[in-house]
Design a protein around this motif. Structure first.
Motif, PDB file in Angstrom:
ATOM      1  N   HIS A   1     -16.100 -14.678   3.731  1.00 22.62           N
ATOM      2  CA  HIS A   1     -17.205 -14.696   4.697  1.00 22.62           C
ATOM      3  C   HIS A   1     -17.060 -15.864   5.666  1.00 22.62           C
ATOM      4  N   ILE A   2     -16.077 -16.737   5.425  1.00 29.45           N
ATOM      5  CA  ILE A   2     -15.892 -17.903   6.306  1.00 29.45           C
ATOM      6  C   ILE A   2     -14.504 -17.942   6.929  1.00 29.45           C
ATOM      7  N   VAL A   3     -13.446 -17.825   6.114  1.00 30.33           N
ATOM      8  CA  VAL A   3     -12.088 -17.970   6.665  1.00 30.33           C
ATOM      9  C   VAL A   3     -11.829 -16.848   7.682  1.00 30.33           C
ATOM     10  N   PRO A   4     -11.437 -17.203   8.902  1.00 30.70           N
ATOM     11  CA  PRO A   4     -11.374 -16.186   9.961  1.00 30.70           C
ATOM     12  C   PRO A   4     -10.246 -15.152   9.824  1.00 30.70           C
ATOM     13  N   ALA A   5      -9.038 -15.565   9.427  1.00 27.07           N
ATOM     14  CA  ALA A   5      -7.899 -14.645   9.529  1.00 27.07           C
ATOM     15  C   ALA A   5      -7.930 -13.529   8.490  1.00 27.07           C
ATOM     16  N   VAL A   6      -7.590 -12.331   8.919  1.00 24.72           N
ATOM     17  CA  VAL A   6      -7.395 -11.195   8.024  1.00 24.72           C
ATOM     18  C   VAL A   6      -6.097 -10.519   8.470  1.00 24.72           C
ATOM     19  N   GLU A   7      -5.144 -10.397   7.542  1.00 19.19           N
ATOM     20  CA  GLU A   7      -3.887  -9.727   7.889  1.00 19.19           C
ATOM     21  C   GLU A   7      -4.094  -8.212   7.841  1.00 19.19           C
ATOM     22  N   VAL A   8      -3.649  -7.530   8.881  1.00 20.80           N
ATOM     23  CA  VAL A   8      -3.720  -6.058   8.903  1.00 20.80           C
ATOM     24  C   VAL A   8      -2.294  -5.544   8.757  1.00 20.80           C
ATOM     25  N   ILE A   9      -2.055  -4.908   7.609  1.00 18.47           N
ATOM     26  CA  ILE A   9      -0.682  -4.493   7.286  1.00 18.47           C
ATOM     27  C   ILE A   9      -0.646  -2.972   7.146  1.00 18.47           C
ATOM     28  N   ARG A  10       0.256  -2.367   7.869  1.00 21.37           N
ATOM     29  CA  ARG A  10       0.373  -0.902   7.821  1.00 21.37           C
ATOM     30  C   ARG A  10       1.277  -0.503   6.671  1.00 21.37           C
ATOM     31  N   GLY A  11       0.918   0.615   6.037  1.00 22.91           N
ATOM     32  CA  GLY A  11       1.836   1.230   5.081  1.00 22.91           C
ATOM     33  C   GLY A  11       2.788   2.121   5.862  1.00 22.91           C
ATOM     34  N   ALA A  12       3.720   2.738   5.136  1.00 22.72           N
ATOM     35  CA  ALA A  12       4.721   3.570   5.813  1.00 22.72           C
ATOM     36  C   ALA A  12       4.072   4.704   6.610  1.00 22.72           C
ATOM     37  N   GLY A  13       2.947   5.248   6.080  1.00 23.73           N
ATOM     38  CA  GLY A  13       2.350   6.407   6.745  1.00 23.73           C
ATOM     39  C   GLY A  13       1.113   6.093   7.572  1.00 23.73           C
ATOM     40  N   THR A  14       0.712   4.822   7.645  1.00 21.95           N
ATOM     41  CA  THR A  14      -0.526   4.468   8.363  1.00 21.95           C
ATOM     42  C   THR A  14      -0.424   4.864   9.835  1.00 21.95           C
ATOM     43  N   SER A  15      -1.461   5.541  10.340  1.00 22.46           N
ATOM     44  CA  SER A  15      -1.419   5.948  11.750  1.00 22.46           C
ATOM     45  C   SER A  15      -1.793   4.776  12.645  1.00 22.46           C
ATOM     46  N   ASP A  16      -1.409   4.873  13.908  1.00 23.22           N
ATOM     47  CA  ASP A  16      -1.801   3.846  14.890  1.00 23.22           C
ATOM     48  C   ASP A  16      -3.317   3.760  14.953  1.00 23.22           C
ATOM     49  N   GLU A  17      -3.958   4.939  14.898  1.00 25.04           N
ATOM     50  CA  GLU A  17      -5.415   4.974  15.022  1.00 25.04           C
ATOM     51  C   GLU A  17      -6.087   4.161  13.899  1.00 25.04           C
ATOM     52  N   THR A  18      -5.604   4.334  12.666  1.00 25.03           N
ATOM     53  CA  THR A  18      -6.199   3.613  11.532  1.00 25.03           C
ATOM     54  C   THR A  18      -5.954   2.106  11.658  1.00 25.03           C
ATOM     55  N   ALA A  19      -4.711   1.741  11.971  1.00 21.14           N
ATOM     56  CA  ALA A  19      -4.396   0.303  12.094  1.00 21.14           C
ATOM     57  C   ALA A  19      -5.225  -0.313  13.221  1.00 21.14           C
ATOM     58  N   ASP A  20      -5.347   0.399  14.334  1.00 26.46           N
ATOM     59  CA  ASP A  20      -6.111  -0.126  15.471  1.00 26.46           C
ATOM     60  C   ASP A  20      -7.597  -0.227  15.148  1.00 26.46           C
ATOM     61  N   LEU A  21      -8.111   0.782  14.429  1.00 27.17           N
ATOM     62  CA  LEU A  21      -9.534   0.750  14.073  1.00 27.17           C
ATOM     63  C   LEU A  21      -9.844  -0.440  13.176  1.00 27.17           C
ATOM     64  N   MET A  22      -8.953  -0.676  12.204  1.00 27.84           N
ATOM     65  CA  MET A  22      -9.178  -1.809  11.302  1.00 27.84           C
ATOM     66  C   MET A  22      -9.138  -3.118  12.096  1.00 27.84           C
ATOM     67  N   TYR A  23      -8.176  -3.226  12.977  1.00 29.44           N
ATOM     68  CA  TYR A  23      -8.047  -4.424  13.813  1.00 29.44           C
ATOM     69  C   TYR A  23      -9.327  -4.605  14.653  1.00 29.44           C
TER      70      TYR A  23
ATOM     71  N   ILE B   1       0.833  -1.207   0.000  1.00 25.75           N
ATOM     72  CA  ILE B   1       0.000   0.000   0.000  1.00 25.75           C
ATOM     73  C   ILE B   1       0.867   1.256   0.000  1.00 25.75           C
ATOM     74  N   SER B   2       2.055   1.179   0.570  1.00 23.85           N
ATOM     75  CA  SER B   2       2.957   2.339   0.551  1.00 23.85           C
ATOM     76  C   SER B   2       3.339   2.697  -0.876  1.00 23.85           C
ATOM     77  N   GLU B   3       3.293   1.699  -1.785  1.00 21.46           N
ATOM     78  CA  GLU B   3       3.671   1.972  -3.172  1.00 21.46           C
ATOM     79  C   GLU B   3       2.468   2.401  -3.999  1.00 21.46           C
ATOM     80  N   PHE B   4       1.443   1.529  -4.118  1.00 24.03           N
ATOM     81  CA  PHE B   4       0.331   1.933  -5.006  1.00 24.03           C
ATOM     82  C   PHE B   4      -0.535   3.022  -4.377  1.00 24.03           C
ATOM     83  N   GLY B   5      -0.405   3.195  -3.075  1.00 26.27           N
ATOM     84  CA  GLY B   5      -1.202   4.242  -2.421  1.00 26.27           C
ATOM     85  C   GLY B   5      -0.409   5.513  -2.162  1.00 26.27           C
ATOM     86  N   SER B   6       0.808   5.565  -2.711  1.00 25.69           N
ATOM     87  CA  SER B   6       1.724   6.643  -2.315  1.00 25.69           C
ATOM     88  C   SER B   6       1.294   8.019  -2.806  1.00 25.69           C
ATOM     89  N   THR B   7       0.362   8.048  -3.783  1.00 27.18           N
ATOM     90  CA  THR B   7       0.005   9.355  -4.347  1.00 27.18           C
ATOM     91  C   THR B   7      -1.229   9.975  -3.672  1.00 27.18           C
TER      92      THR B   7
END
Ligand SMILES: NC(=O)c1ccc[n+]([C@@H]2O[C@H](COP(=O)([O-])OP(=O)(O)OC[C@H]3O[C@@H](n4cnc5c(N)ncnc54)[C@H](O)[C@@H]3O)[C@@H](O)[C@H]2O)c1
Length: 315
Positions: free
Chosen positions: A150-172, A127-133
């Protein structure tokens, strides 16, 4: 923005992943707006969601009433700008192509409300690359779901270089709230965590198949009945603790030089793909099934997955 402020989720791309992600948030109580560049994809998505909810109901996950309420929370909107105008979170699940995603994110950045979080379900891109603009780096995050989402439980939450703690935590937190199993990925690397592990396994399976070591059916059967059977309950690292690190280390020292470290998929596999044998999408891949047989594969898969989900994660 706080978790309790989130009301509206928009999903862009209503294909294999988008429609399942929409169902998860609708069951979690959110208003979901589904968008796709192709109007028929939206119709197909709603048919699939209805069918998936039927399977959930038949397996005792939700009542018929809960399923009906969830279905009613999902709207479709073919106009992209309209579909995101009230969004608190936008999740894109369009084609895996950096240029397409970059253009989409630039557009979303321009038209979404200032508070909107922009998330991507990319399987491998950074996301740091394709979202950089975009101008809202702090509100961008990658949430990588697994199929069927809708069934498989795991979802990876990956921060980009600029992602704030608040955004990462909210997604989690929102993923937890809708009964998924979010996993924080500490370093943004291509393929993240799970696709690197999955592709290491798939590469070896493809090469064993090409070499004729066993048939496709037998490779699947063996993995399902052993490694796969174990992995649903204990991860690879705990597995090696239980098996004994001395033994695992000795096997690794012997086998690592012998197993595939190829940088390209095997020739026979590429030939199959280039010949149009894409699996269920085209009817034929490693397996050659009729439409009814593929439908039966999905029905059986979902029934077994749901049973496992109930045993392992669903209260
Ligand atoms: N299929 C999987 O197993 C899987 C698993 C995890 C993540 N992903 C990722 O999820 C994303 C979507 O994959 P999928 O398998 O659902 O693809 P898909 O081809 O089934 O669906 C993509 C949908 O996006 C639509 N679309 C394309 N460009 C668009 C745009 N600009 N605006 C609106 N809609 C657009 C297409 O019409 C299509 O309906 C990809 O990034 C993929 O890598 C896929």
């Amino acid at each position: 923005m706080k978790l309790d402020d989130i009301r509206n989720i928009s999903i862009i791309g209503a294909g294999i992943m988008g429609h399942g992600i929409a169902q998860v948030f609708a069951l979690g109580g959110y208003a979901v707006c589904l968008n796709d560049a192709i109007p028929e994809a939206l119709e197909r998505a709603m048919v699939r969601i209805r069918e998936n909810l039927r399977i959930f109901t038949a397996n005792g996950f939700v009542t018929e009433e809960e399923a009906a309420v969830a279905f009613g929370r999902i709207t479709t909107e073919p106009n992209l700008d309209q579909s995101v105008k009230n969004a608190d979170i936008v999740i894109e699940a369009v084609k895996e192509n950096a240029a397409i995603k970059q253009a989409l994110f630039e557009h979303l950045d321009a038209v979404c409300p200032a508070h909107t979080i922009l998330a991507s379900n990319s399987s491998s891109l950074l996301i740091s690359e394709f979202g950089s603009t975009t101008k809202r780096q702090d509100k961008m995050v990658l949430a990588h779901w697994y199929n069927p989402p809708h069934i498989v439980p795991a979802v990876e939450v990956i921060r980009g270089a600029g992602t704030s703690d608040e955004t990462a935590d909210l997604m989690y937190d929102i993923l937890k709230k809708v009964k998924k199993l979010p996993v924080r990925i500490n370093k943004e690397i291509p393929g993240y965590l799970l696709n690197r592990i999955q592709m290491a396994l798939v590469r070896e399976a493809w090469y064993l198949w090409q070499a004729g070591v066993a048939s496709a059916e037998d490779i699947d059967l063996a993995v399902k009945g052993s490694i796969g059977f174990r992995l649903a309950s204990i991860g690879p690292l705990l597995t090696s603790d239980l098996g004994g690190q001395d033994t695992f280390c000795a096997v690794a020292q012997y086998l690592f030089p012998l197993i595939s470290d190829a940088h390209t998929p095997p020739e026979s596999y590429v030939k199959m793909v280039e010949g149009g044998d894409l699996g269920m999408k085209t009817g034929k891949g490693f397996y050659n099934y009729s439409k009814e047989e593929w439908d039966a594969v999905i029905e059986k898969r979902d029934k077994e997955f749901l049973q496992r989900l109930k045993n392992l994660y669903w209260e």
